[in-house]
Design a protein around this motif. Sequence first.
Motif, PDB file in Angstrom:
ATOM      1  N   ILE A 306       0.844  -1.205   0.000  1.00  0.00           N
ATOM      2  CA  ILE A 306       0.000   0.000   0.000  1.00  0.00           C
ATOM      3  C   ILE A 306       0.870   1.242   0.000  1.00  0.00           C
ATOM      4  CG2 ILE A 306      -1.769   1.298   1.251  1.00  0.00           C
ATOM      5  CD1 ILE A 306      -2.735  -1.344   2.432  1.00  0.00           C
ATOM      6  N   SER A 307       1.905   1.226   0.833  1.00  0.00           N
ATOM      7  CA  SER A 307       2.770   2.404   0.945  1.00  0.00           C
ATOM      8  C   SER A 307       3.587   2.642  -0.315  1.00  0.00           C
ATOM      9  CB  SER A 307       3.702   2.262   2.150  1.00  0.00           C
ATOM     10  OG  SER A 307       4.523   1.118   2.031  1.00  0.00           O
ATOM     11  N   GLU A 308       3.724   1.627  -1.168  1.00  0.00           N
ATOM     12  CA  GLU A 308       4.402   1.828  -2.445  1.00  0.00           C
ATOM     13  C   GLU A 308       3.456   2.414  -3.496  1.00  0.00           C
ATOM     14  OE1 GLU A 308       6.640  -1.591  -3.753  1.00  0.00           O
ATOM     15  OE2 GLU A 308       7.220  -2.079  -1.693  1.00  0.00           O
ATOM     16  N   GLN A 309       2.164   2.242  -3.290  1.00  0.00           N
ATOM     17  CA  GLN A 309       1.187   2.786  -4.234  1.00  0.00           C
ATOM     18  C   GLN A 309       0.791   4.219  -3.901  1.00  0.00           C
ATOM     19  OE1 GLN A 309      -2.084   0.166  -5.610  1.00  0.00           O
ATOM     20  NE2 GLN A 309      -1.286  -1.345  -4.186  1.00  0.00           N
ATOM     21  N   ILE A 310       0.803   4.571  -2.616  1.00  0.00           N
ATOM     22  CA  ILE A 310       0.306   5.872  -2.187  1.00  0.00           C
ATOM     23  C   ILE A 310       1.455   6.768  -1.761  1.00  0.00           C
ATOM     24  CG2 ILE A 310      -1.068   7.099  -0.451  1.00  0.00           C
ATOM     25  CD1 ILE A 310      -2.974   4.764  -0.384  1.00  0.00           C
ATOM     26  N   GLU A 311       1.554   7.923  -2.385  1.00  0.00           N
ATOM     27  CA  GLU A 311       2.445   8.992  -1.924  1.00  0.00           C
ATOM     28  C   GLU A 311       1.602   9.919  -1.064  1.00  0.00           C
ATOM     29  OE1 GLU A 311       5.342  12.572  -3.609  1.00  0.00           O
ATOM     30  OE2 GLU A 311       4.374  11.170  -5.008  1.00  0.00           O
ATOM     31  N   ASN A 312       1.867   9.914   0.216  1.00  0.00           N
ATOM     32  CA  ASN A 312       0.994  10.584   1.183  1.00  0.00           C
ATOM     33  C   ASN A 312       0.765  12.052   0.835  1.00  0.00           C
ATOM     34  OD1 ASN A 312      -0.564  10.605   3.613  1.00  0.00           O
ATOM     35  ND2 ASN A 312       1.104  11.726   4.599  1.00  0.00           N
ATOM     36  N   GLY A 313      -0.514  12.424   0.735  1.00  0.00           N
ATOM     37  CA  GLY A 313      -0.887  13.795   0.452  1.00  0.00           C
ATOM     38  C   GLY A 313      -0.908  14.148  -1.018  1.00  0.00           C
ATOM     39  N   VAL A 314      -0.434  13.231  -1.876  1.00  0.00           N
ATOM     40  CA  VAL A 314      -0.397  13.501  -3.315  1.00  0.00           C
ATOM     41  C   VAL A 314      -1.494  12.711  -4.025  1.00  0.00           C
ATOM     42  CG1 VAL A 314       0.982  13.391  -5.422  1.00  0.00           C
ATOM     43  CG2 VAL A 314       2.068  13.999  -3.244  1.00  0.00           C
ATOM     44  N   ASN A 315      -1.406  11.394  -3.957  1.00  0.00           N
ATOM     45  CA  ASN A 315      -2.427  10.569  -4.614  1.00  0.00           C
ATOM     46  C   ASN A 315      -3.234   9.760  -3.606  1.00  0.00           C
ATOM     47  OD1 ASN A 315      -0.294   8.817  -3.972  1.00  0.00           O
ATOM     48  ND2 ASN A 315      -0.877   7.388  -5.587  1.00  0.00           N
ATOM     49  N   GLY A 316      -3.109  10.104  -2.340  1.00  0.00           N
ATOM     50  CA  GLY A 316      -3.852   9.431  -1.291  1.00  0.00           C
ATOM     51  C   GLY A 316      -3.301   9.810   0.065  1.00  0.00           C
ATOM     52  N   LEU A 317      -3.861   9.239   1.099  1.00  0.00           N
ATOM     53  CA  LEU A 317      -3.401   9.487   2.463  1.00  0.00           C
ATOM     54  C   LEU A 317      -3.018   8.167   3.116  1.00  0.00           C
ATOM     55  CD1 LEU A 317      -6.044  12.106   3.697  1.00  0.00           C
ATOM     56  CD2 LEU A 317      -3.668  12.545   3.017  1.00  0.00           C
ATOM     57  N   LEU A 318      -1.882   8.175   3.816  1.00  0.00           N
ATOM     58  CA  LEU A 318      -1.412   7.009   4.551  1.00  0.00           C
ATOM     59  C   LEU A 318      -1.548   7.273   6.048  1.00  0.00           C
ATOM     60  CD1 LEU A 318       1.872   6.099   2.628  1.00  0.00           C
ATOM     61  CD2 LEU A 318      -0.221   4.739   2.700  1.00  0.00           C
ATOM     62  N   VAL A 319      -2.015   6.289   6.774  1.00  0.00           N
ATOM     63  CA  VAL A 319      -2.138   6.399   8.224  1.00  0.00           C
ATOM     64  C   VAL A 319      -1.478   5.181   8.859  1.00  0.00           C
ATOM     65  CG1 VAL A 319      -4.282   7.713   8.061  1.00  0.00           C
ATOM     66  CG2 VAL A 319      -4.381   5.227   8.292  1.00  0.00           C
ATOM     67  N   PRO A 320      -1.081   5.272  10.122  1.00  0.00           N
ATOM     68  CA  PRO A 320      -0.517   4.087  10.781  1.00  0.00           C
ATOM     69  C   PRO A 320      -1.595   3.022  10.969  1.00  0.00           C
ATOM     70  CG  PRO A 320      -0.081   6.114  12.035  1.00  0.00           C
ATOM     71  CD  PRO A 320      -1.104   6.458  10.999  1.00  0.00           C
ATOM     72  N   PRO A 321      -1.202   1.752  10.950  1.00  0.00           N
ATOM     73  CA  PRO A 321      -2.192   0.707  11.256  1.00  0.00           C
ATOM     74  C   PRO A 321      -2.594   0.791  12.724  1.00  0.00           C
ATOM     75  CG  PRO A 321       0.010  -0.243  11.074  1.00  0.00           C
ATOM     76  CD  PRO A 321       0.134   1.190  10.661  1.00  0.00           C
ATOM     77  N   GLU A 322      -3.738   0.251  13.032  1.00  0.00           N
ATOM     78  CA  GLU A 322      -4.234   0.167  14.415  1.00  0.00           C
ATOM     79  C   GLU A 322      -4.483   1.535  15.041  1.00  0.00           C
ATOM     80  OE1 GLU A 322      -4.972  -2.754  15.361  1.00  0.00           O
ATOM     81  OE2 GLU A 322      -3.671  -4.110  14.243  1.00  0.00           O
ATOM     82  N   ASP A 323      -4.784   2.534  14.245  1.00  0.00           N
ATOM     83  CA  ASP A 323      -4.949   3.902  14.777  1.00  0.00           C
ATOM     84  C   ASP A 323      -6.251   4.516  14.265  1.00  0.00           C
ATOM     85  OD1 ASP A 323      -4.736   6.529  15.627  1.00  0.00           O
ATOM     86  OD2 ASP A 323      -2.578   6.647  15.232  1.00  0.00           O
ATOM     87  N   PRO A 324      -7.381   4.274  14.939  1.00  0.00           N
ATOM     88  CA  PRO A 324      -8.660   4.799  14.451  1.00  0.00           C
ATOM     89  C   PRO A 324      -8.745   6.318  14.450  1.00  0.00           C
ATOM     90  CG  PRO A 324      -8.913   3.733  16.600  1.00  0.00           C
ATOM     91  CD  PRO A 324      -7.538   3.414  16.130  1.00  0.00           C
ATOM     92  N   ILE A 325      -8.043   6.988  15.360  1.00  0.00           N
ATOM     93  CA  ILE A 325      -8.087   8.455  15.384  1.00  0.00           C
ATOM     94  C   ILE A 325      -7.367   9.027  14.164  1.00  0.00           C
ATOM     95  CG2 ILE A 325      -7.432  10.529  16.655  1.00  0.00           C
ATOM     96  CD1 ILE A 325      -9.749   8.929  17.863  1.00  0.00           C
ATOM     97  N   ALA A 326      -6.189   8.491  13.844  1.00  0.00           N
ATOM     98  CA  ALA A 326      -5.475   8.958  12.659  1.00  0.00           C
ATOM     99  C   ALA A 326      -6.296   8.687  11.405  1.00  0.00           C
ATOM    100  CB  ALA A 326      -4.111   8.272  12.562  1.00  0.00           C
ATOM    101  N   LEU A 327      -6.965   7.547  11.364  1.00  0.00           N
ATOM    102  CA  LEU A 327      -7.810   7.229  10.210  1.00  0.00           C
ATOM    103  C   LEU A 327      -9.003   8.175  10.141  1.00  0.00           C
ATOM    104  CD1 LEU A 327      -8.479   5.446   7.796  1.00  0.00           C
ATOM    105  CD2 LEU A 327      -9.509   3.789   9.363  1.00  0.00           C
ATOM    106  N   SER A 328      -9.578   8.490  11.285  1.00  0.00           N
ATOM    107  CA  SER A 328     -10.694   9.439  11.311  1.00  0.00           C
ATOM    108  C   SER A 328     -10.247  10.822  10.851  1.00  0.00           C
ATOM    109  CB  SER A 328     -11.273   9.511  12.731  1.00  0.00           C
ATOM    110  OG  SER A 328     -12.404  10.347  12.765  1.00  0.00           O
ATOM    111  N   ASP A 329      -9.043  11.236  11.254  1.00  0.00           N
ATOM    112  CA  ASP A 329      -8.512  12.534  10.807  1.00  0.00           C
ATOM    113  C   ASP A 329      -8.372  12.564   9.287  1.00  0.00           C
ATOM    114  OD1 ASP A 329      -8.338  13.360  13.447  1.00  0.00           O
ATOM    115  OD2 ASP A 329      -6.187  12.935  13.626  1.00  0.00           O
TER     116      ASP A 329
END
Length: 376
Positions: A306-329
């Motif tokens: 997944i992290s090889e497909q997504i450049e954070n903030g450019v073509n998607g957003l990456l969040v840490p696993p097991e982190d519902p707050i970061a995912l909600s943000d």
Amino acid sequence: MKILQALFFPPEQPGGVSSMIPYVQDRFNKIGWPMELFSLPKRVRGKGQEEVVFDTFDPKPFEGHPIVDKYLQTYRDYVWWTKLRMTKRFDLVHAHHPIAALVMKQLYPDTPLAMTVHSSYERELILNGKIAEGGPEHKFLTSIYRELEHKADRMLTVSESFRSYLTPYVDRPEAIGVIPNGFDEKRFKPISHENEVVQLITVCRLVPAKGLDILLHACAELKRRGHPFVLHIIGDGPIRPELEQLALQLDLYDDIIFYGYMLHPEEFMPFFDVFVLPSRAEAFGSVFAEAALCWLALIGTNVGGISEQIENGVNGLLVPPEDPIALSDALEKVITDPVFRYNMARHAWNKAKRDYSLHRVISQLKQVYIDLKPES
């Protein structure tokens, strides 16, 4: 050159292999390279009786554990079925499952064998709570990688991160080639639309490894923050009842739709806005490329392919696993900023068309096959 694509189950099963191999077959047939598919029907169970012998380790000490016993019986069944149904000889075999690869090399030792490792069965079993890390089942399944390295004439995998995962279990990780999955873009038809309420979609097997419990908790937080949405869950699996119960407990019953299994979700995805999947592990994550080709904004976890497909903030957003707050943000950001969401989706579509085209895969596979069978 006559090529056999050796699969595990038939290609109508969900997953990255099914999303690609039938289309690879069609393209090769069109360019005059005859290609056929072979797989083990689900109805074949308990037929094989032959002893399983490996060159690099002895499987006998691992017998008696249900996962191992089932794996070895499936190997015997694949041998039985192949002997029964394989009537042709091929110039080359390309296998997409360890059992398929090892059986084909056992029965046709003189035929060149390419093997693509698409995923980690043992990692999925650990994440799904089926086996213990470092236990006998884990040791057995990871020992298979060195056996594959010993038997296959060429080993491939689908991402750099998964090649790194394989490194401790093989002798020459640098010899493993990386060919990311590719997709026939004609299957994907983005549709211009405006949804009054942002529509979220996820497509996966409903198993713990996919992190949907984290997604539901993130959605509950999103709802507490006052952001309307609808989450569409396409897929089925053993934890569906648990997820439906969790949705009720989190007061999300009216915000989520469970569809069950769908054969061609790419026909459905273009009507939505955001694809989200917080996997705990992923060798490649084909569904992210498929969602990108449907012009969806992407949100995934910073793991594996997944992290090889997504450049954070450019073509998607990456969040840490097991982190519902970061995912909600992350969800809040794409829901509240439609321009940002649109631009990410556009960049995701451009990258997927460039990097994950079927044309690129065909070209790379042709070179692999020529290298293995140059006189053809």
